[in-house]
Write an enzyme that holds these catalytic residues in place. Structure first.
Site, PDB file in Angstrom:
ATOM      1  N   HIS A 298       0.899  -1.172  -0.023  1.00  0.00           N
ATOM      2  CA  HIS A 298      -0.174  -0.054  -0.013  1.00  0.00           C
ATOM      3  C   HIS A 298       0.895   1.341  -0.156  1.00  0.00           C
ATOM      4  CE1 HIS A 298       0.890  -0.592   4.155  1.00  0.00           C
ATOM      5  NE2 HIS A 298       0.601   0.778   4.525  1.00  0.00           N
TER       6      HIS A 298
ATOM      7  N   HIS B 140       1.437   4.095   2.044  1.00  0.00           N
ATOM      8  CA  HIS B 140       1.812   4.747   2.924  1.00  0.00           C
ATOM      9  C   HIS B 140       3.230   4.851   2.891  1.00  0.00           C
ATOM     10  CE1 HIS B 140      -2.104   4.110   5.625  1.00  0.00           C
ATOM     11  NE2 HIS B 140      -2.082   5.129   4.982  1.00  0.00           N
TER      12      HIS B 140
ATOM     13  N   ASP C  80       5.883   4.773   4.778  1.00  0.00           N
ATOM     14  CA  ASP C  80       7.068   3.495   5.339  1.00  0.00           C
ATOM     15  C   ASP C  80       7.086   2.400   4.589  1.00  0.00           C
ATOM     16  OD1 ASP C  80       4.365   3.088   6.203  1.00  0.00           O
ATOM     17  OD2 ASP C  80       4.990   2.147   8.165  1.00  0.00           O
ATOM     18  N   HIS C  81       6.131   2.227   3.353  1.00  0.00           N
ATOM     19  CA  HIS C  81       6.306   0.914   2.787  1.00  0.00           C
ATOM     20  C   HIS C  81       6.649   1.190   1.271  1.00  0.00           C
ATOM     21  CE1 HIS C  81       3.831  -1.683   5.525  1.00  0.00           C
ATOM     22  NE2 HIS C  81       3.807  -0.486   6.160  1.00  0.00           N
TER      23      HIS C  81
ATOM     24  N   HIS D  68      -7.003  -2.028   5.807  1.00  0.00           N
ATOM     25  CA  HIS D  68      -6.219  -1.035   6.159  1.00  0.00           C
ATOM     26  C   HIS D  68      -6.563   0.364   6.065  1.00  0.00           C
ATOM     27  CE1 HIS D  68      -2.565   0.520   8.143  1.00  0.00           C
ATOM     28  NE2 HIS D  68      -1.934   1.013   7.166  1.00  0.00           N
TER      29      HIS D  68
ATOM     30  N   ASP E 101       0.074  -4.102   5.938  1.00  0.00           N
ATOM     31  CA  ASP E 101      -0.554  -3.388   7.313  1.00  0.00           C
ATOM     32  C   ASP E 101      -2.010  -3.893   7.117  1.00  0.00           C
ATOM     33  OD1 ASP E 101       1.638  -2.339   7.540  1.00  0.00           O
ATOM     34  OD2 ASP E 101       1.259  -0.565   7.432  1.00  0.00           O
TER      35      ASP E 101
ATOM     36  N   HIS F 182       6.350  -5.399  12.119  1.00  0.00           N
ATOM     37  CA  HIS F 182       5.575  -3.918  11.917  1.00  0.00           C
ATOM     38  C   HIS F 182       5.663  -3.405  13.429  1.00  0.00           C
ATOM     39  CE1 HIS F 182       3.246  -0.549  10.562  1.00  0.00           C
ATOM     40  NE2 HIS F 182       3.997  -0.487   9.486  1.00  0.00           N
TER      41      HIS F 182
END
Length: 314
Positions: free
Chosen positions: A61, A63, A65-66, A137, A207, A263
């Site tokens: 996804h 976000h 941090d990914h 998510h 996530d 995570h």
């Protein structure tokens, strides 16, 4: 042999102790990357994994941090004169987001990048498949399954003797073509082999809140890497993540062989998180690990072995 490298094990933001999510699977010389948080290229270099061996990147996804590590990965590939195409897969809006991302700054890759938007799909790649499935998510997000193809059973010496087959080139022909003729009799591969052996199954959720889709796609997985950001529902709040207990519950229901709690939120020390996780998973009877950055799981002789890419592990 399959190796799973944990390049970044934390969530939300990097800390001195651990980076944000990136998981690399090394299978028959190929490196398949799942997520690429900021700093992933540094983590790969430290683990001595060449980005030039990565042909497929699966983003769960969008976000930061990914996926924000994609820029550094792609620029490094470009500096090293990559010519081979790179394939990037992700959920709805992947094409739009990556088009904007790759067009930012004074930089253009010198090799082809193919972007693929997925729903729930089954992608076939030689000896393995990648399945994508929807997770919960709050935004378009996917989990992924790496599924090795089932393998033939082992040759059975007594069955070979019965039909007059001896070790040698003829067994190679039998394996390739599925049948050979021996003394006027047609012998099929299944006539002289044992039960088919199940290929490895590794699930990475990205996530997610606890989800029936995760449970379904994780059934009898050899390894489940599940979001377990928080230790309690109070800490989790309305953040669309899972707690350790929820991740353990999914693993138990799906009859997973080994659960990876992934995570971890930056508010917890490793020792605090590990201690509480051990209490929860022991109560539920779930086999689990809490990896640190650069830990490596290797599947050998029918079981997982834990080591470390830096040579510090057992």
């Amino acid at each position: 042999m399959l190796e799973v490298f944990f390049l970044g094990t934390g969530g939300i933001m990097p800390t001195r102790e651990r980076n944000v999510p990136a998981v690399a699977l090394r299978y028959k010389g190929e490196i398949i990357l799942f997520d690429a948080g900021e700093g992933t290229i540094r983590q790969m270099n430290t683990a001595k994994l060449s980005p030039m061996r990565v042909d497929k990147i699966f983003i769960t996804h969008f976000h930061g941090d990914h996926y924000l590590g994609l820029g550094g990965l792609i620029q490094t590939m470009n500096l090293w004169n990559r010519e081979r195409p790179l394939h990037i897969y992700g959920p709805k809006y992947t094409f739009e987001f990556l088009q904007n991302f790759l067009n930012s700054g004074f930089f253009r890759p010198g090799f082809d990048i193919h972007v693929h938007e997925l729903g729930e799909a089954r992608l076939r790649f030689g000896d393995y498949e990648i399945w994508s499935f929807k997770v919960e998510h709050g935004i378009p997000a996917l989990g992924y399954v790496f599924k090795e193809k089932d393998r033939r059973g082992k040759f059975l010496p007594e069955k070979l003797a019965e039909v007059g087959l001896k070790p040698g080139p003829i067994l190679g022909i039998l394996e390739r073509e599925g049948r050979v003729e021996v003394n006027g009799r047609v012998v099929h591969l299944e006539d002289v082999t044992g039960p088919r052996r199940k290929g490895l199954k590794v699930v990475y959720t990205g996530d997610t809140e606890p989800s029936d889709r995760v449970k379904l796609f994780s059934e009898r997985a050899d390894l489940l890497i599940h979001d377990a950001t928080y230790l309690s529902p109070e800490d989790r709040g309305e953040s669309y993540h899972s707690t350790v207990e929820e991740a353990c519950g999914i693993a138990r229901k799906a009859r997973v062989k080994l659960l990876v709690l992934f995570h971890r939120a930056f508010r917890y020390t490793y020792e605090e998180y590990l201690r509480t996780s051990a209490e929860i998973c022991k109560k539920l009877g779930v086999n689990f690990i809490v990896p640190r950055d650069f830990d490596v799981l290797t599947y050998k002789s029918g079981k997982w072995q834990l080591g470390n890419a830096l040579g510090d592990g057992p």
